[in-house]
Design a protein around this motif. Structure first.
Motif, mmCIF file in Angstrom:
data_model
loop_
_atom_site.group_PDB
_atom_site.id
_atom_site.type_symbol
_atom_site.label_atom_id
_atom_site.label_comp_id
_atom_site.label_asym_id
_atom_site.label_seq_id
_atom_site.Cartn_x
_atom_site.Cartn_y
_atom_site.Cartn_z
ATOM 1 N N CYS A 157 -22.186 -23.946 -5.641
ATOM 2 C CA CYS A 157 -21.294 -23.801 -4.485
ATOM 3 C C CYS A 157 -20.297 -22.669 -4.677
ATOM 4 C CB CYS A 157 -20.508 -25.101 -4.266
ATOM 5 S SG CYS A 157 -19.272 -25.407 -5.567
ATOM 6 N N CYS A 175 -18.974 -29.345 -2.595
ATOM 7 C CA CYS A 175 -19.327 -29.235 -4.013
ATOM 8 C C CYS A 175 -19.833 -30.587 -4.475
ATOM 9 C CB CYS A 175 -18.099 -28.837 -4.839
ATOM 10 S SG CYS A 175 -18.448 -28.815 -6.605
ATOM 11 N N ARG A 176 -20.998 -30.581 -5.117
ATOM 12 C CA ARG A 176 -21.573 -31.852 -5.557
ATOM 13 C C ARG A 176 -21.159 -32.207 -6.974
ATOM 14 N NH1 ARG A 176 -27.276 -33.638 -3.785
ATOM 15 N NH2 ARG A 176 -26.641 -34.206 -1.711
ATOM 16 N N CYS A 177 -20.523 -31.278 -7.694
ATOM 17 C CA CYS A 177 -20.266 -31.521 -9.118
ATOM 18 C C CYS A 177 -18.816 -31.833 -9.452
ATOM 19 C CB CYS A 177 -20.663 -30.303 -9.950
ATOM 20 S SG CYS A 177 -22.339 -29.732 -9.692
ATOM 21 N N GLN A 207 -19.016 -26.367 -12.107
ATOM 22 C CA GLN A 207 -19.900 -26.958 -13.112
ATOM 23 C C GLN A 207 -21.263 -26.284 -13.008
ATOM 24 O OE1 GLN A 207 -19.540 -31.272 -13.200
ATOM 25 N NE2 GLN A 207 -17.318 -31.089 -13.275
ATOM 26 N N CYS A 208 -22.094 -26.704 -12.026
ATOM 27 C CA CYS A 208 -23.399 -26.034 -11.929
ATOM 28 C C CYS A 208 -23.250 -24.627 -11.350
ATOM 29 C CB CYS A 208 -24.371 -26.847 -11.078
ATOM 30 S SG CYS A 208 -24.121 -26.667 -9.306
ATOM 31 N N GLY A 209 -22.202 -24.414 -10.550
ATOM 32 C CA GLY A 209 -21.938 -23.088 -10.008
ATOM 33 C C GLY A 209 -22.619 -22.761 -8.702
HETATM 34 S S1 FES Z 1 -20.187 -26.710 -9.092
HETATM 35 FE FE1 FES Z 1 -22.074 -27.650 -8.645
HETATM 36 S S2 FES Z 1 -21.997 -27.795 -6.493
HETATM 37 FE FE2 FES Z 1 -20.031 -27.145 -6.964
#
Ligand code: FES
Ligand SMILES: Cc1cc2nc3c(=O)[nH]c(=O)nc-3n(C[C@H](O)[C@H](O)[C@H](O)COP(=O)(O)OP(=O)(O)OC[C@H]3O[C@@H](n4cnc5c(N)ncnc54)[C@H](O)[C@@H]3O)c2cc1C
Ligand code: FES
Lengths: 284, 152
Positions: B101, B133-135, B97-99
């Motif tokens: 990690c 991964c936080r997302c 998602q945010c990328g």
């Molecule tokens: S995609 Fe956002 S922390 Fe893994």
């Protein structure tokens, strides 16, 4: 996340490393660096000189010598867990080194660095203690062998003296001895909240020898004489396991550690639960 | 101290402070900013690279420890303009998602798949235990790993 200023040397032999240690009071050994560098990143450790022993072949490798399993101190966790000799003769140690931390840490962190560091939440010390292991230490003046019972002294404190290097970890090989290590890992770090190792001699269901150690819950890897008495001489039935669980929890209760994740009461209660799981895993 | 490190096939010689972390060497000395820093406790895995073929958290080793070794970063994974199968699978299966990690996830994941060509879901989850991964909730990361395993 930047270490303080330091200096670095990479000796090409243990003898040279010992000379450097003897000449520099502020020197610290560096093996995998996976405990020391995180501590330096936090400035909890600020060594003046790092002495890198991570590439010394004389400190690496696993062999069987007579009735002893010999593990070089600078052997990475991943090699310990993959070793057929460790799996055959000390399955609990293969389990502990295979479940600690994560694959990246297991690739580079070493068993000797782990044991010398003596983090209370570490896994290998608990197993080496339950196995009746010995630690071979070398200084500029010679070698000595210390029983694991006398090696782990307190939180981050061992019998290692300044100027000494842990050379190898030596475990007795006993025919038909079974073992297991079970832990409740911290969900983020994977360090042990409670970890129990058992080594059992069992024939026809009868347990003639039991050694039990616990870590994670207490400041240092600690034997459980009460659990050992309850298991030894029993058929490892439910009553014996319940007695052993009660005994280890009673022993832990006075010295259990507490943090945001797990209270002393919780760790005390879990000690008995994890012990029973470890005995069943050893028999499986 | 002078170090010689081969990164993504190119040999670099640099004078570095003994205290410099490998991750800072890659990002600040070599300008390879694909390798991220996501924590200060060596727990998140965002900084994972390969050293002598094995995955490592580059915030937990010093640049001087990498002297004489070969390092591969996320920038070195694609070959001749073709994405590594795991990079392609992260794209196709929405493994990010945010990328943040993702570079570390892909470096840890590619080392894992090399050693475990036919992994189960559970083995994949254990193999990525060092990467947080936080997302995504990990589901699509596992899907990307499975898809890459089939294409490798
Ligand atoms: S995609 Fe956002 S922390 Fe893994
Ligand atoms: C994210 C993360 C999670 C982790 N999770 C776990 C876990 O779940 N369980 C666990 O058990 N461990 C865990 N660890 C610690 C890991 O196992 C380390 O690899 C290990 O504790 C230290 O080994 P090292 O070779 O990296 O030692 P280093 O960091 O190089 O050294 C540690 C200490 O030991 C000394 N030392 C090193 N080698 C010797 C020697 N041969 N003789 C004398 N002294 C020596 C050093 O001077 C230093 O004081 C984790 C680490 C990280 C970064
Ligand atoms: S930045 Fe290296 S593990 Fe988080």
């Amino acid at each position: 996340m930047r270490p303080a200023q330091t200096t670095y040397q990479r000796p090409t032999s243990v003898a040279e490393a010992l000379q450097i240690l003897a000449a520099h009071e502020g020197a610290k050994l560096l093996a995998g660096g996976h405990s020391l560098i995180p501590a330096m990143n936090q400035r909890l450790a600020t060594p003046e000189l790092l002495v890198d022993i991570g590439r010394l072949d004389e400190l690496k490798g696993i062999s069987v010598s007579g009735n002893t399993l010999v593990i070089g101190a600078a052997t990475p966790h991943a090699q310990v867990t993959a070793s057929p000799n460790v799996r055959a003769h000390a399955r609990a140690l293969a389990q502990a080194c295979g479940m600690l931390a994560d694959p990246q840490v297991r690739n580079w962190g070493t068993i000797g660095g782990n044991i010398a560091h003596a983090d209370p939440a570490s896994d290998p010390p608990t197993v080496v203690l339950a196995a009746g292991g010995k630690l071979r230490l070398q200084s500029a003046t010679g070698q000595r062998v210390v029983d694991a019972n006398d090696f782990f002294l307190d939180l981050f404190t061992t019998a290692l003296q300044p100027g000494e290097i842990l050379r190898s970890i030596e475990l007795p090989i006993v025919v038909d001895r079974r073992s297991a290590y079970v832990k409740m890992p911290h969900p983020a770090s994977r360090y042990a909240v409670v970890g129990v190792a058992v080594f059992l001699d069992v024939a026809n269901g009868y347990c003639s020898h039991a050694s039990v150690a616990i870590g994670g819950a207490v400041p240092k890897a600690t034997r459980s004489p009460g659990a050992e008495r309850a298991l030894q001489g029993s058929h490892l039935d439910d009553a014996a396991l319940a007695a052993a669980a009660a005994a280890i929890s009673a022993e832990v209760s006075g010295m259990a550690m507490s943090d945001l994740y797990a209270s002393a009461e919780y760790r005390t209660a879990m000690a008995g639960v994890i012990l029973q799981q470890a005995v069943r895993a050893a028999l499986a | 101290m002078k170090v010689t490190v081969t990164v993504n096939g190119t040999r670099y010689e640099r004078e570095v402070e003994s205290r410099m972390l490998l991750v800072h060497f890659l990002r600040e000395e070599l300008g390879l900013t694909g390798t991220n820093i996501g924590c200060d406790t060596s727990q998140c895995g965002a900084c994972t690279v390969h050293m002598d073929g094995k995955s490592v958290k580059s915030c937990a080793v010093l640049a001087v420890q990498a002297d004489g070794r070969e390092v591969t970063t996320i920038e070195g994974l694609a070959q001749d303009g073709t994405l590594h199968p795991l990079q392609a699978a992260f794209w196709e299966k929405h493994g990010l998602q945010c990328g943040y990690c993702t570079p570390g996830m892909i470096m840890a994941g590619s080392a894992f798949l090399r050693d475990h060509p036919h992994p189960t879901d559970e083995e994949i989850r254990h193999g990525l235990e060092g990467n947080i991964c936080r997302c995504t909730g990990y589901q699509n990361i596992v899907a990307a790993m499975k898809s890459a395993a089939e294409n490798m």
